[in-house]
Design an enzyme around this catalytic site. Structure first.
Site, short mmCIF file in Angstrom:
data_model
loop_
_atom_site.label_atom_id
_atom_site.label_comp_id
_atom_site.label_asym_id
_atom_site.label_seq_id
_atom_site.Cartn_x
_atom_site.Cartn_y
_atom_site.Cartn_z
N HIS A 136 0.83 -1.21 0.00
CA HIS A 136 0.00 0.00 0.00
C HIS A 136 0.87 1.26 0.00
O HIS A 136 0.59 2.22 -0.74
CB HIS A 136 -0.91 0.00 1.23
N ARG A 421 10.97 16.47 18.35
CA ARG A 421 11.78 15.35 18.82
C ARG A 421 12.01 14.32 17.72
O ARG A 421 13.06 13.67 17.68
CB ARG A 421 11.09 14.70 20.02
N ASN A 424 14.08 15.51 13.09
CA ASN A 424 15.48 15.35 12.68
C ASN A 424 16.25 14.75 13.85
O ASN A 424 16.78 15.46 14.70
CB ASN A 424 16.06 16.71 12.27
N HIS A 428 18.84 16.53 16.50
CA HIS A 428 18.25 16.49 17.84
C HIS A 428 19.14 15.75 18.82
O HIS A 428 19.29 16.16 19.98
CB HIS A 428 16.87 15.84 17.78
N TYR A 436 21.82 20.23 25.67
CA TYR A 436 20.81 20.03 26.72
C TYR A 436 21.41 19.39 27.97
O TYR A 436 21.22 19.87 29.09
CB TYR A 436 19.67 19.17 26.18
N LYS A 448 14.94 21.62 33.46
CA LYS A 448 14.62 21.17 32.10
C LYS A 448 14.14 22.32 31.23
O LYS A 448 14.43 22.37 30.04
CB LYS A 448 13.56 20.08 32.16
N HIS A 463 19.99 27.92 12.26
CA HIS A 463 19.13 27.92 11.07
C HIS A 463 19.08 29.30 10.42
O HIS A 463 19.18 29.43 9.20
CB HIS A 463 17.71 27.47 11.45
#
Length: 553
Positions: A136, A421, A424, A428, A436, A448, A463
């Site tokens: 499909h 998340r 990419n 990430h 992070y 966080k 970017h």
């Protein structure tokens, strides 16, 4: 007299009995009506539950048979695990062993803080590679290929009947890659410098090891080398950006140079951050020194070209190269280049090429922006498929890199947190591992929120930097959309129902990308068609807002 008294009493009793019978009859009818409605509602709910059960069974059967790759190895789609997995490498099958317990490495004062999971590399195919094994999904793929061929026929027919020749959009492709020989030369030099970083790191580690017993000199050496490395990274990025302006490179050539520059910077940071952390954990034991093993140059060389930004000494590898698969992915890259050429020649140029030379009304501006809905969606989807599926899988196949999870099923995301998340995974992972986690563990001490905001603003800046120097303009729309609206939409879509949330994600993605691309294109052509001063203020002031200003009609 007594008989007369009895008669009215009897009549009253009969009337009371009749009223009671009527009341009971009415109550009985209402109870029957209530019972009927309750049974109807129960029956409807039972029918709905039965249909849902049947649908779940059908979905389970389809997933078990047609989407078996997802059900059999569902745990392999997990990107990070707090526990270590042992994986047996195979070209077609992956066998996972029992999860082993890991020793905790946190200090006593960090035990209350949750340990962040690590990236796990396992052999697995990309999502679309597995999905396209289903007939499909393969049929849908064939539909897109057929549409692509029809678009090429459309371009050929227009070129032949209007200009008497067939162009296939090659003029646009040639113009986009103008100056690519300069780019390739610069990238050769940049790669040589990246190779040299390996030996510079070994020198730092060797000198540091000799100075371990002198804490003052060791600290001075470490800090000096850190400042030198940061300076090297800044100059490395600055030179790539300035050469785009120096050579007056078009957008495609500039993007190649800028993207490769950023990629090498991220790779070098990953290598130094990982291995420096290992070296700094080495401590003196009494009067003896403990030297941590340094990685081999072959490991670093493979990492520089592998389709990942997370450094490991070794990665899971496939046993052989599937050349048919690799050439298919490369042909998709070439095909999408022609699709972009078609979109540029048939949609973007006719809509905006004269922007700044022609009178623009609010009505015509609205038509131009809405006219970008379809081409912007094509740019967005083809860009994802080009970079994250076709090119990444081609590079992975040639290098026998077994972990192909460059993205996840972002198209099913019901909120923007899941979209960011899963969109990419390659970038990430780098942001999570080296931005992070460092912010969470060392700077913001378990926050966080602040760590996530730092990741967003760093990503938005990079970017915007690539787009700004690629288009030779300052117009921070990406920064506003990504770093501003992107954070807002995470909170807005967090608790939406799954189906409605997925609709909201797609609606905002299509409309937002269309508006963003239209604004960039308008500013680009406005700077081409309108006089622009040489001052710094003229450079940062949007020309599209003032050049041939909007009229009411």
């Amino acid at each position: 007299m007594g008989e007369q008294t009895q008669k009215p009493t009897t009549k009253k009793r009969e009337v009371a009995n009749m009223e009671t019978a009527i009341t009971l009859n009415m109550v009985q009818k209402k109870l029957q009506t209530f019972q009927t409605k309750v049974m109807e509602d129960v029956q409807k709910k039972m029918d709905v539950m039965f249909e849902e059960l049947v649908q779940e069974v059908r979905q389970y059967e389809m997933q078990s048979n047609e989407f078996k790759n997802f059900r059999q190895h569902h745990e392999l789609w997990s990107n990070r695990l707090t526990n270590q997995m042992e994986v047996v490498d195979s070209t077609t099958k992956t066998v996972t062993s029992e999860v082993k317990e890991r020793k905790t490495e946190t200090e006593e004062h960090d035990k209350s803080k949750k340990k962040l999971p690590d990236k796990v590399f396992v052999p697995r195919e990309s999502y679309l590679t597995c999905l396209l094994e289903v007939d499909h999904m393969k049929a849908i793929y064939h539909v897109f290929v057929a549409v692509l061929l029809l678009l090429l026929l459309n371009v050929s027919a227009n070129d032949y009947f209007e200009e008497g020749r067939v162009n296939f959009g090659l003029n646009t492709i040639k113009g986009g890659f103008r100056g690519i020989h300069y780019v390739l030369g610069v990238l050769v030099v940049k790669n040589i410098l990246a190779f040299g970083l390996f030996y510079a790191f070994r020198i730092w580690a060797a000198v540091r090891f000799s100075l371990l017993q002198n804490k003052v000199l060791c600290s001075f050496w470490n800090k000096s080398c850190l400042i030198l490395f940061i300076s090297f990274q800044l100059v490395f990025g600055y030179v790539g950006s300035m050469l785009c302006i120096k050579f007056n490179l078009p957008f495609v050539s500039s993007s190649v140079l800028l993207l490769e520059t950023v990629r090498l910077m991220m790779k070098m940071h990953a290598f130094v951050r990982t291995n420096a952390g290992r070296q700094l954990q080495g401590k003196l034991k009494g009067d003896s020194k403990v030297q941590v093993m340094l990685p081999k140059f072959s490991s670093y060389l493979y990492f520089l070209f592998a389709p990942t930004l997370i450094y490991r000494d070794e990665y899971p590898r496939t046993k052989q190269i599937r050349w048919k698969f690799a050439l298919s992915r490369l042909s998709e890259v070439i095909a999408i280049m022609f699709v972009y050429s078609y979109v540029h020649e048939r949609y973007i140029e006719p809509l905006f090429k004269k922007y700044g030379d022609e009178e623009i009304t609010k009505a015509s501006l609205s038509v131009k922006i809405f006219g970008m809905l379809m081409p912007s969606t094509i740019i967005f989807l083809c860009g994802f498929y080009l970079i994250l599926h076709s090119w990444m899988n081609f590079a992975a196949e040639v290098l026998r890199f077994a972990d192909r999870m460059f993205y996840k099923d972002w198209w099913t995301a019901s909120n923007y947190e899941a979209y960011y998340r899963n969109w990419n995974i390659v970038v990430h992972d780098w942001l999570y591992e080296y931005i992070y986690k460092d912010m969470y563990n060392h700077i913001f001490k378990g926050s966080k929120l602040m760590s996530s905001l730092t990741v967003f603003f760093v990503s938005a800046y990079v970017h915007e930097h690539i787009l700004g120097f690629g288009l030779k303009l300052f117009y921070p729309i990406m920064y506003v959309f990504f770093g501003g609206f992107g954070v807002f939409f995470i909170a807005m879509t967090k608790n939406l129902p799954k189906q409605f949330g997925n609709f909201v994600v797609w609606f905002t993605l299509i409309s937002g990308n269309s508006l963003m691309i239209a604004l960039y294109v308008m500013e680009y052509y406005a700077r081409q068609n309108c006089p622009v001063g040489d001052s710094f203020l003229d450079y940062i002031k949007p020309v599209s807002w003032s050049c041939n200003g909007l009229t009411e009609n």
